[in-house]
Each structure stands twice: as C-alpha cells, then as structure tokens.
Design an enzyme around this catalytic site. Structure first.
Site, PDB file in Angstrom:
ATOM      1  N   ILE A  50     -18.548 -43.990 -13.109  1.00 56.15           N
ATOM      2  CA  ILE A  50     -18.433 -43.264 -13.957  1.00 56.15           C
ATOM      3  C   ILE A  50     -18.944 -42.292 -12.802  1.00 56.15           C
ATOM      4  CG2 ILE A  50     -19.069 -41.677 -16.051  1.00 56.15           C
ATOM      5  CD1 ILE A  50     -18.194 -43.972 -16.469  1.00 56.15           C
ATOM      6  N   HIS A  51     -17.356 -41.127 -12.719  1.00 57.42           N
ATOM      7  CA  HIS A  51     -17.267 -39.834 -11.908  1.00 57.42           C
ATOM      8  C   HIS A  51     -16.376 -38.959 -12.648  1.00 57.42           C
ATOM      9  CE1 HIS A  51     -13.461 -41.086 -10.747  1.00 57.42           C
ATOM     10  NE2 HIS A  51     -12.878 -40.259 -10.264  1.00 57.42           N
ATOM     11  N   ARG A  52     -15.634 -38.750 -13.927  1.00 55.79           N
ATOM     12  CA  ARG A  52     -14.843 -37.970 -13.647  1.00 55.79           C
ATOM     13  C   ARG A  52     -14.979 -36.165 -15.127  1.00 55.79           C
ATOM     14  NH1 ARG A  52      -9.005 -38.689 -12.749  1.00 55.79           N
ATOM     15  NH2 ARG A  52      -8.905 -40.647 -12.570  1.00 55.79           N
TER      16      ARG A  52
END
Length: 355
Positions: A204-206
């Site tokens: 998860i990074h956006r």
C-alpha cells in the site's frame, strides 16, 4: 544507433531489464539514466544487480519532493544529459514524474521520444500517474502499447498513427524471473513461518490510501482483520505517513516486512494465497503468476485482470476482507500481456523507425 532509457522507480527498473538485454542482443548503444526518484536501495540500486542491468551511466540524484519540485528538478537536470549523449531515441517508461520530465526534455530538444507502456488509462485524473501518462503519450513520437485495450485508448485520443502494440515487457522479465526462482522457498514463509499458500502479500503506497489518517487506518485495520497472515512490504511512503499519523502498521494478522528484491517478491507472490495492493504493476504480476489479487482502488489500468476474474477492485473495510477471501478464480489460458518477447519487438521497432 543510440537509445537513452530514463528510469527512477522500482517498476521502471523491472521494465528496463529486458530492454537492456534486448539492446545488447541487437548491438544497440544503450545509455541508462537514473533520476534518483526512488532512493531507498531496496527500491532502487539493488534491482540493477538482481536483474543483471548495467549500472546507469548517469545518476541525477534528485530524491523526493512535491510533484512540481521533483519534476522540475528532473527536467532541469535532463537537458544537460540529453545534450551530452545526443541519443537517436529517448525511451521513457510508465507513468512516474521521471517519465514526464524525460519526455518533456527530449521533445523540446527535438530528440525522437518513445513511450513504453503507452495507452494505459485509469480515467481518474486525481491520480498523478494518470496526468503523467496522458501528457507523455501526447508529447511522444512513438507509442509502444502493451495491449489492444491500450491501442484503443490511443486511437480514441487521435494517436493511432503513432501507436505500435509490442506486448508488455513486464511479462518478459516476470517469466524469466519466475523460472529462475522455481523451486525456491518464499522469503515470507521462511522469515515468518507462514505455510505456503496460506498467507497474503500486501503493498500500500498510493496517496489516495496513505494521505488521510482515517483512510489509512481503515486499510490497515482490514488487513489486520483477515483470517490469514498478511505480510505488508512497507514502502517508504507508507512508513512515513503511518509515523506522521501515529498509526502502528502491524496489527492483528498484519505483519510488517521491508520491501523485497524482485526475485524474492516473485517467489513470495507465486506461493501466496493472494495479493492485496494499490500498485499497478503488482496487479499484473499477480495475474501472470495466477495469484488472486485484491486491489484497493476504484479503478485499474489493467482491466484484463478484472475481466478474467483474477483481480477485484474494493474499498477498505468488509469489502476488502470478503474479496481477499473469495474462492480461487477459474484458470484461464489468455495471454493479454504478450508472449514474453516484447523487449525485442521494442528495440526492433525503434531501429526500424529511427530517423
């Protein structure tokens, strides 16, 4: 014949590998420029070793920053590099700030520019990546589309004459890496003791999932509530935002792990029960490995993964848990992303269209 490749982020290093190898096979002079957009060694330099890519001839060392500052710094630095090497083609990859900056520099200096992975669309203009890919497609001279869906998007935008479908170079490198790690155990299984096929790999990074403390906590809570263990490969952005908001990442069945080198990632995903991500590339990698994927986004550029039932788009919360625990999809023989020889077609196309 001289091709300049500009890369700066983990997915671009993966795409660069088969292109570098195809250039070597064709006897093409290949200049690699690393913008420094990703400066964590596990997201950057280690990929050159793991994927047997020659070291970059130029390293801009730009680092992080807001979109405007980062893109502007890259654009300023690229002009000198382009003029120094004077390539026959500028080849840009994907949809990052590095992609847009390199394309703008090249076209303004009248260097023919090709966009690899052209024509992908999420149709969500809140995504910085969507802006980068659309602007790059309309600036570039040659659009190297990975799929027929991408070609149709470009045709709709009036760009059909510049478009060539070459397949997806990510398929090339993934198949090669999959064969290299066949029979090896998953680092996730080894380090955490999770049984093969009984754990999830998550990334998860956006900004849409990390910039709001409420949204980020919803995502982490849902991951921690799954009935099987989840190993989240903690991207620097996730770590920074969780620390800023005072949110522990690990909770319940959610276990934190540093990012993996690409071969280790492939081995871990190949042996996982499923993938949970907001990454574009990992959705496709999961599909190619036939590992079910759950994507925490309202849209995807890789629509084929959804159409064949191997990817589900969800919001965090109960829908995420339900989608991740769904029955395994029916196997399919479809190859929408090519046959693993896209890189050779890319180089052949560039040679054939050189001015």
């Amino acid at each position: 014949m001289k091709i300049m490749s500009v890369v700066g982020a983990r997915p671009q290093f993966v795409k660069l590998a088969p292109i570098a190898h195809a250039c070597a096979r064709a006897g093409v002079d290949h200049i690699v420029v690393h913008t420094g957009q990703h400066y964590d060694p596990m997201l950057s330099d280690v990929f050159f070793d793991d994927l047997n890519i020659p070291a970059p001839q130029e390293h801009l060392g730009i680092g992080s920053g807001t979109h405007g500052r980062q893109t502007g710094a890259m654009l300023a630095a690229m002009d000198e590099v382009v003029e120094k090497h004077a390539p026959d083609w500028m080849l840009v990859y994907g949809d990052t700030n590095s992609t847009l900056a390199a394309a703008l520099s090249a076209v303004k200096l009248h260097i023919p520019t090709a966009h690899l992975e052209a024509g992908l669309r999420s149709f969500n203009r809140m995504m910085p990546e969507e802006i980068n890919r659309v602007l790059t497609d309309h600036a570039a001279d040659l659009l190297l589309a990975p799929t027929e869906v991408a070609r149709e998007h470009l045709r709709t935008e009036g760009l059909a004459e510049r478009t060539v479908v070459v397949g997806d170079v990510m398929t090339d490198v993934l198949f090669h890496t999959r064969d290299l790690v066949a029979g090896q155990s998953s680092p996730i299984s080894e380090e955490f003791g999770f049984p093969k096929g009984e754990y999830f790999v998550a990334t998860i990074h956006r900004p849409a999932n990390t910039d709001s403390p409420q949204r980020l906590e919803q995502v982490l809570d849902a991951l921690g509530a799954l009935p099987h263990p989840v190993a989240i490969l903690a991207h620097p952005r996730l770590v920074a935002k969780a620390e800023e908001f005072g949110l522990p990442i690990g909770r319940g069945n959610l276990h934190v792990h540093s990012p993996l080198a690409y071969p280790q990632l492939v081995a871990s995903v190949d042996q996982a029960k499923g993938v949970i991500t907001d990454s574009g590339g990992l959705q496709k990698e999961a599909f190619l490995l036939r590992t079910p994927c759950t994507t925490v986004r309202p849209e995807t550029e890789w629509v084929e993964t959804v159409e064949y039932g191997w990817n589900v788009l969800v919001e965090p919360g109960p829908a995420l848990i339900e989608a991740a625990m769904r029955p395994r999809p029916d196997d399919v023989d479809a190859t929408p992303y090519g046959d693993g020889h896209a890189a050779d077609r890319v180089v052949e196309t560039l040679i054939r269209n050189a001015r």
